[in-house]
Design an enzyme around this catalytic site. Structure first.
Site, mmCIF file in Angstrom:
data_model
loop_
_atom_site.group_PDB
_atom_site.id
_atom_site.type_symbol
_atom_site.label_atom_id
_atom_site.label_comp_id
_atom_site.label_asym_id
_atom_site.label_seq_id
_atom_site.Cartn_x
_atom_site.Cartn_y
_atom_site.Cartn_z
ATOM 1 N N LYS A 26 1.015 -1.225 -0.106
ATOM 2 C CA LYS A 26 0.062 0.069 0.111
ATOM 3 C C LYS A 26 0.986 1.252 0.144
ATOM 4 O O LYS A 26 2.009 1.049 0.119
ATOM 5 C CB LYS A 26 -0.889 -0.070 1.244
ATOM 6 C CG LYS A 26 -2.018 -1.439 1.042
ATOM 7 C CD LYS A 26 -2.846 -1.108 2.216
ATOM 8 C CE LYS A 26 -4.044 -2.153 2.355
ATOM 9 N NZ LYS A 26 -4.823 -2.160 3.390
ATOM 10 N N PHE A 72 -15.244 3.880 7.693
ATOM 11 C CA PHE A 72 -13.984 4.016 7.237
ATOM 12 C C PHE A 72 -13.937 4.107 5.857
ATOM 13 O O PHE A 72 -12.604 4.397 5.213
ATOM 14 C CB PHE A 72 -12.930 3.206 8.037
ATOM 15 C CG PHE A 72 -13.099 1.715 7.578
ATOM 16 C CD1 PHE A 72 -12.704 0.999 6.414
ATOM 17 C CD2 PHE A 72 -13.984 1.048 8.520
ATOM 18 C CE1 PHE A 72 -12.919 -0.185 6.054
ATOM 19 C CE2 PHE A 72 -14.147 -0.463 8.337
ATOM 20 C CZ PHE A 72 -13.611 -1.118 6.981
ATOM 21 N N THR A 106 -5.305 -6.679 11.073
ATOM 22 C CA THR A 106 -5.797 -5.091 10.383
ATOM 23 C C THR A 106 -5.127 -3.989 11.022
ATOM 24 O O THR A 106 -4.488 -3.170 10.435
ATOM 25 C CB THR A 106 -7.223 -5.167 10.169
ATOM 26 O OG1 THR A 106 -7.505 -6.334 9.504
ATOM 27 C CG2 THR A 106 -7.536 -3.967 9.354
ATOM 28 N N ARG A 120 2.579 -6.086 9.187
ATOM 29 C CA ARG A 120 1.962 -4.757 9.379
ATOM 30 C C ARG A 120 2.582 -4.260 10.773
ATOM 31 O O ARG A 120 2.241 -3.101 10.675
ATOM 32 C CB ARG A 120 0.385 -5.141 9.633
ATOM 33 C CG ARG A 120 -0.333 -5.253 8.104
ATOM 34 C CD ARG A 120 -1.700 -5.585 8.229
ATOM 35 N NE ARG A 120 -2.318 -5.648 7.147
ATOM 36 C CZ ARG A 120 -3.559 -6.009 6.989
ATOM 37 N NH1 ARG A 120 -4.139 -6.656 7.793
ATOM 38 N NH2 ARG A 120 -4.200 -5.883 5.746
ATOM 39 N N ASN A 130 -2.006 0.108 7.180
ATOM 40 C CA ASN A 130 -1.499 -1.039 7.443
ATOM 41 C C ASN A 130 -0.429 -1.580 6.506
ATOM 42 O O ASN A 130 -0.422 -2.724 6.581
ATOM 43 C CB ASN A 130 -2.596 -1.843 8.128
ATOM 44 C CG ASN A 130 -3.515 -2.197 6.830
ATOM 45 O OD1 ASN A 130 -3.402 -1.840 5.655
ATOM 46 N ND2 ASN A 130 -4.667 -2.764 7.369
ATOM 47 N N HIS A 133 -2.009 -5.669 1.857
ATOM 48 C CA HIS A 133 -3.275 -6.317 1.729
ATOM 49 C C HIS A 133 -3.103 -7.650 1.352
ATOM 50 O O HIS A 133 -1.914 -8.233 0.572
ATOM 51 C CB HIS A 133 -4.101 -5.616 0.495
ATOM 52 C CG HIS A 133 -5.209 -6.295 0.068
ATOM 53 N ND1 HIS A 133 -6.436 -6.126 0.714
ATOM 54 C CD2 HIS A 133 -5.207 -7.253 -1.069
ATOM 55 C CE1 HIS A 133 -7.430 -7.044 0.015
ATOM 56 N NE2 HIS A 133 -6.560 -7.640 -0.834
HETATM 57 P P1 GDP Z 1 -7.903 -6.489 6.001
HETATM 58 O O1 GDP Z 1 -8.442 -7.729 5.289
HETATM 59 O O2 GDP Z 1 -7.175 -6.943 7.198
HETATM 60 O O3 GDP Z 1 -7.075 -5.573 5.145
HETATM 61 O O4 GDP Z 1 -9.036 -5.650 6.554
HETATM 62 P P2 GDP Z 1 -10.577 -5.281 6.276
HETATM 63 O O5 GDP Z 1 -10.725 -6.147 4.694
HETATM 64 O O6 GDP Z 1 -11.344 -5.603 7.041
HETATM 65 O O7 GDP Z 1 -10.506 -3.766 5.730
HETATM 66 C C1 GDP Z 1 -9.968 -3.257 4.400
HETATM 67 C C2 GDP Z 1 -8.796 -1.993 4.849
HETATM 68 O O8 GDP Z 1 -9.749 -1.033 5.411
HETATM 69 C C3 GDP Z 1 -7.924 -2.597 5.894
HETATM 70 O O9 GDP Z 1 -6.880 -2.954 5.586
HETATM 71 C C4 GDP Z 1 -7.606 -1.228 6.599
HETATM 72 O O10 GDP Z 1 -6.544 -0.489 5.683
HETATM 73 C C5 GDP Z 1 -8.835 -0.279 6.484
HETATM 74 N N1 GDP Z 1 -9.839 -0.680 7.645
HETATM 75 C C6 GDP Z 1 -10.365 -1.769 8.179
HETATM 76 N N2 GDP Z 1 -10.958 -1.367 9.177
HETATM 77 C C7 GDP Z 1 -10.929 -0.422 9.477
HETATM 78 C C8 GDP Z 1 -11.234 0.570 10.588
HETATM 79 O O11 GDP Z 1 -11.796 0.110 11.621
HETATM 80 N N3 GDP Z 1 -10.820 1.895 10.735
HETATM 81 C C9 GDP Z 1 -10.030 2.417 9.693
HETATM 82 N N4 GDP Z 1 -9.767 3.758 9.686
HETATM 83 N N5 GDP Z 1 -9.682 1.717 8.709
HETATM 84 C C10 GDP Z 1 -10.106 0.391 8.650
HETATM 85 MG MG MG Z 2 -9.978 -7.670 3.940
#
Ligand code: GDP
Ligand code: MG
Length: 218
Positions: A26, A72, A106, A120, A130, A133
């Site tokens: 990212k 978000f 995450t 991360r 973070n 991905h």
């Molecule tokens: P991942 O699969 O671990 O990447 O997490 P998700 O699929 O749930 O979310 C996609 C991306 O959205 C994450 O990698 C973070 O960059 C962002 N994100 C997820 N949850 C949050 C949150 O609660 N707050 C904020 N600000 N960003 C979030």
């Molecule tokens: Mg995800």
């Protein structure tokens, strides 16, 4: 080992079922991309494809459409389109779960407390930025790989016995006839000759010419 067990050992090489997943470096980690790619390789992944792209906000929303409507979402789209990223198709056995485990939770801040060695924790910035991905599942890996690499072949590549069966069913009978003919003819350029022969004798060639066209009655 008893003789009975030894008899049961197959001499075929073990089948290696390689899985693919999509990894993204990212915008906040792009300056560390060489280091991260090195870790990917050292973790037993092969890097099959790689693209450096700068997503538009529309493309970023499309990629993360599953999160549409979440609080978000807007800032995630702004973050993912804020600078170049590197999309990578990486492969090894159990690539999807292994890559997810390697990158860690995450939220970078929480990851630093619970999984200090995960990528991360090392390369991330905060709860949103973070660094990396990884696809969640086989279905999402297919969609995400196609998103960045629309021309890539997703179907599993047949290996071991499956590829032997495929060749003996689809290729060997024709190739054998062609090679036999080639040995009889002994042309000056055997490869070109065989290529022409295969085109001429391709059993899958459309046979439009052989179809009878019905002339309309006057
Ligand atoms: P991942 O699969 O671990 O990447 O997490 P998700 O699929 O749930 O979310 C996609 C991306 O959205 C994450 O990698 C973070 O960059 C962002 N994100 C997820 N949850 C949050 C949150 O609660 N707050 C904020 N600000 N960003 C979030
Ligand atoms: Mg995800």
């Amino acid at each position: 080992m008893t003789g009975e067990n030894a008899d049961n050992i197959s001499m075929d090489p073990p089948h290696i079922y390689v899985e693919r997943t999509l990894a993204i470096i990212k915008p906040d980690a792009i300056h560390k991309s060489e280091e991260i790619e090195d870790i990917i390789l050292r973790s037993g992944f092969a890097i099959l494809q790689k693209r450096r792209v700068h997503l538009t906000p529309e493309q970023a929303s499309d990629f993360y459409s599953e999160h549409y409507g979440k609080l978000f979402f807007a800032s995630l789209v702004a973050y993912m389109s804020s600078g170049p990223i590197i999309a990578l198709v990486i492969a090894r056995d159990q690539a999807i779960s292994y890559w997810k485990e390697l990158i860690g939770p995450t939220n970078t801040n929480k990851a630093r407390q619970t999984h200090p060695d995960c990528l991360r924790a090392i390369y991330g910035t905060d709860d949103q930025r973070n660094a990396l991905h990884g696809s969640e599942s086989f279905m999402s890996s297919e969609r995400e790989i196609r998103f960045f690499f629309p021309d890539s072949i997703i179907e599993p590549v047949p290996v071991g016995q499956a590829s032997k069966d495929y060749l003996s069913r689809k290729v060997n009978p024709t190739l054998l006839k062609g090679l036999t003919e080639l040995c009889k003819q002994k042309p000056l350029d055997p490869v070109i000759w065989l290529a022409d022969w295969l085109l001429e004798n391709n059993p899958n060639k459309p046979r439009v010419g052989a179809m009878k066209v019905q002339e309309p009655d006057n």
